[in-house]
Write a protein that holds these residues in place. Sequence first.
Motif, mmCIF file in Angstrom:
data_model
loop_
_atom_site.group_PDB
_atom_site.id
_atom_site.type_symbol
_atom_site.label_atom_id
_atom_site.label_comp_id
_atom_site.label_asym_id
_atom_site.label_seq_id
_atom_site.Cartn_x
_atom_site.Cartn_y
_atom_site.Cartn_z
ATOM 1 N N PHE A 26 0.838 -1.197 0.000
ATOM 2 C CA PHE A 26 0.000 0.000 0.000
ATOM 3 C C PHE A 26 0.874 1.248 0.000
ATOM 4 O O PHE A 26 0.640 2.175 -0.769
ATOM 5 C CB PHE A 26 -0.920 -0.021 1.225
ATOM 6 N N ASN A 27 1.869 1.266 0.876
ATOM 7 C CA ASN A 27 2.729 2.445 0.974
ATOM 8 C C ASN A 27 3.490 2.707 -0.314
ATOM 9 O O ASN A 27 3.548 3.850 -0.767
ATOM 10 C CB ASN A 27 3.712 2.300 2.134
ATOM 11 N N VAL A 28 4.070 1.678 -0.892
ATOM 12 C CA VAL A 28 4.847 1.843 -2.123
ATOM 13 C C VAL A 28 3.964 2.392 -3.233
ATOM 14 O O VAL A 28 4.305 3.369 -3.905
ATOM 15 C CB VAL A 28 5.489 0.503 -2.549
ATOM 16 N N LYS A 29 2.822 1.769 -3.448
ATOM 17 C CA LYS A 29 1.945 2.157 -4.553
ATOM 18 C C LYS A 29 1.240 3.489 -4.303
ATOM 19 O O LYS A 29 1.220 4.364 -5.160
ATOM 20 C CB LYS A 29 0.902 1.068 -4.828
ATOM 21 N N TRP A 30 0.628 3.641 -3.146
ATOM 22 C CA TRP A 30 -0.202 4.814 -2.894
ATOM 23 C C TRP A 30 0.613 6.069 -2.627
ATOM 24 O O TRP A 30 0.192 7.167 -2.986
ATOM 25 C CB TRP A 30 -1.197 4.527 -1.782
ATOM 26 N N ARG A 31 1.747 5.948 -1.972
ATOM 27 C CA ARG A 31 2.573 7.137 -1.718
ATOM 28 C C ARG A 31 3.009 7.744 -3.050
ATOM 29 O O ARG A 31 2.908 8.947 -3.261
ATOM 30 C CB ARG A 31 3.786 6.782 -0.854
ATOM 31 N N LEU B 70 -11.579 25.567 -7.745
ATOM 32 C CA LEU B 70 -12.172 24.995 -6.535
ATOM 33 C C LEU B 70 -12.061 23.463 -6.550
ATOM 34 O O LEU B 70 -11.694 22.848 -5.544
ATOM 35 C CB LEU B 70 -13.633 25.430 -6.404
ATOM 36 N N LYS B 71 -12.367 22.858 -7.694
ATOM 37 C CA LYS B 71 -12.259 21.396 -7.816
ATOM 38 C C LYS B 71 -10.828 20.940 -7.569
ATOM 39 O O LYS B 71 -10.585 19.929 -6.896
ATOM 40 C CB LYS B 71 -12.733 20.940 -9.198
ATOM 41 N N MET B 72 -9.876 21.663 -8.114
ATOM 42 C CA MET B 72 -8.465 21.298 -7.950
ATOM 43 C C MET B 72 -8.026 21.452 -6.496
ATOM 44 O O MET B 72 -7.282 20.619 -5.976
ATOM 45 C CB MET B 72 -7.591 22.143 -8.864
ATOM 46 N N LYS B 73 -8.520 22.483 -5.819
ATOM 47 C CA LYS B 73 -8.162 22.679 -4.406
ATOM 48 C C LYS B 73 -8.786 21.583 -3.538
ATOM 49 O O LYS B 73 -8.186 21.149 -2.549
ATOM 50 C CB LYS B 73 -8.575 24.066 -3.943
ATOM 51 N N GLU B 74 -9.972 21.116 -3.919
ATOM 52 C CA GLU B 74 -10.574 19.980 -3.213
ATOM 53 C C GLU B 74 -9.745 18.712 -3.435
ATOM 54 O O GLU B 74 -9.603 17.892 -2.528
ATOM 55 C CB GLU B 74 -12.018 19.779 -3.657
ATOM 56 N N TRP C 178 -5.228 14.309 2.779
ATOM 57 C CA TRP C 178 -5.858 13.289 3.615
ATOM 58 C C TRP C 178 -5.267 11.912 3.310
ATOM 59 O O TRP C 178 -4.963 11.141 4.218
ATOM 60 C CB TRP C 178 -7.376 13.281 3.374
ATOM 61 N N LEU C 179 -5.109 11.615 2.013
ATOM 62 C CA LEU C 179 -4.539 10.326 1.629
ATOM 63 C C LEU C 179 -3.128 10.176 2.183
ATOM 64 O O LEU C 179 -2.739 9.106 2.654
ATOM 65 C CB LEU C 179 -4.543 10.176 0.098
ATOM 66 N N GLY C 180 -2.357 11.258 2.171
ATOM 67 C CA GLY C 180 -1.017 11.230 2.766
ATOM 68 C C GLY C 180 -1.070 10.886 4.241
ATOM 69 O O GLY C 180 -0.246 10.110 4.749
ATOM 70 N N LYS C 181 -2.049 11.452 4.957
ATOM 71 C CA LYS C 181 -2.209 11.133 6.380
ATOM 72 C C LYS C 181 -2.579 9.661 6.571
ATOM 73 O O LYS C 181 -2.100 9.002 7.504
ATOM 74 C CB LYS C 181 -3.281 12.025 7.009
ATOM 75 N N LEU C 182 -3.442 9.155 5.692
ATOM 76 C CA LEU C 182 -3.811 7.739 5.767
ATOM 77 C C LEU C 182 -2.580 6.861 5.550
ATOM 78 O O LEU C 182 -2.349 5.902 6.291
ATOM 79 C CB LEU C 182 -4.894 7.402 4.732
ATOM 80 N N ILE C 183 -1.794 7.193 4.551
ATOM 81 C CA ILE C 183 -0.576 6.429 4.276
ATOM 82 C C ILE C 183 0.361 6.487 5.478
ATOM 83 O O ILE C 183 0.970 5.478 5.854
ATOM 84 C CB ILE C 183 0.105 6.950 2.996
ATOM 85 N N ASP C 184 0.447 7.662 6.114
ATOM 86 C CA ASP C 184 1.286 7.804 7.317
ATOM 87 C C ASP C 184 0.853 6.835 8.405
ATOM 88 O O ASP C 184 1.693 6.268 9.112
ATOM 89 C CB ASP C 184 1.230 9.237 7.864
ATOM 90 N N THR C 185 -0.469 6.612 8.559
ATOM 91 C CA THR C 185 -0.945 5.691 9.597
ATOM 92 C C THR C 185 -0.509 4.254 9.317
ATOM 93 O O THR C 185 -0.319 3.479 10.247
ATOM 94 C CB THR C 185 -2.478 5.732 9.779
#
Length: 186
Positions: A109-114, A153-157, A164-171
Amino acid sequence: MNEPIELSEEQQNKLEAARRRVIETVGKNMELYGVTLSVGYLYGEMFFKDHAVTLDEMGKIMGMSKTSMSTGMRTLMDLKMVNKVWEKGTRKDLYEVEWDWYQTFVDFFNVKWRKLAETNMHAVKRSIREVEAILAAEETPEEAIPHLQKDLLKMKEAVQYYRWLGKLIDTFEDGSIFEMIPKDEP
């Protein structure tokens, strides 16, 4: 094919069918993550081995060349699903599966998603700068501004999502995911 054990012929056939089902399922699941079916089958076959294996041994089992086995094994090692091991008195390279499936998933997960998250974040941030430059340009038509602002706005979202995904990967990397969702105990 796999480790011989003392069973009746009927029991042995049932065991082989059960193993084959697991091997096929693992192979198909790994294909979803960009790993070829044959590499998935290689991992599945190795999973049922009670000892480290050589490329030659797996080549015979899989009916594949040593070169194909080497490529497959390298893929599995890059994903940290297989480890190269040393055994006294053996000159050939030996390989065994990583038995901790939780750690295997975390590593994969970390290798691919990061990599995906960082690549996408970079692309979105670059696009934001470009759209902001268009918005700031004097020659930008007034009627285009609401559309550009919506895109911005879409790009900032999207940036928020990748943070958020980075935080998930950190966990996963720091193991705190297992505090939130504990590993099942046998």
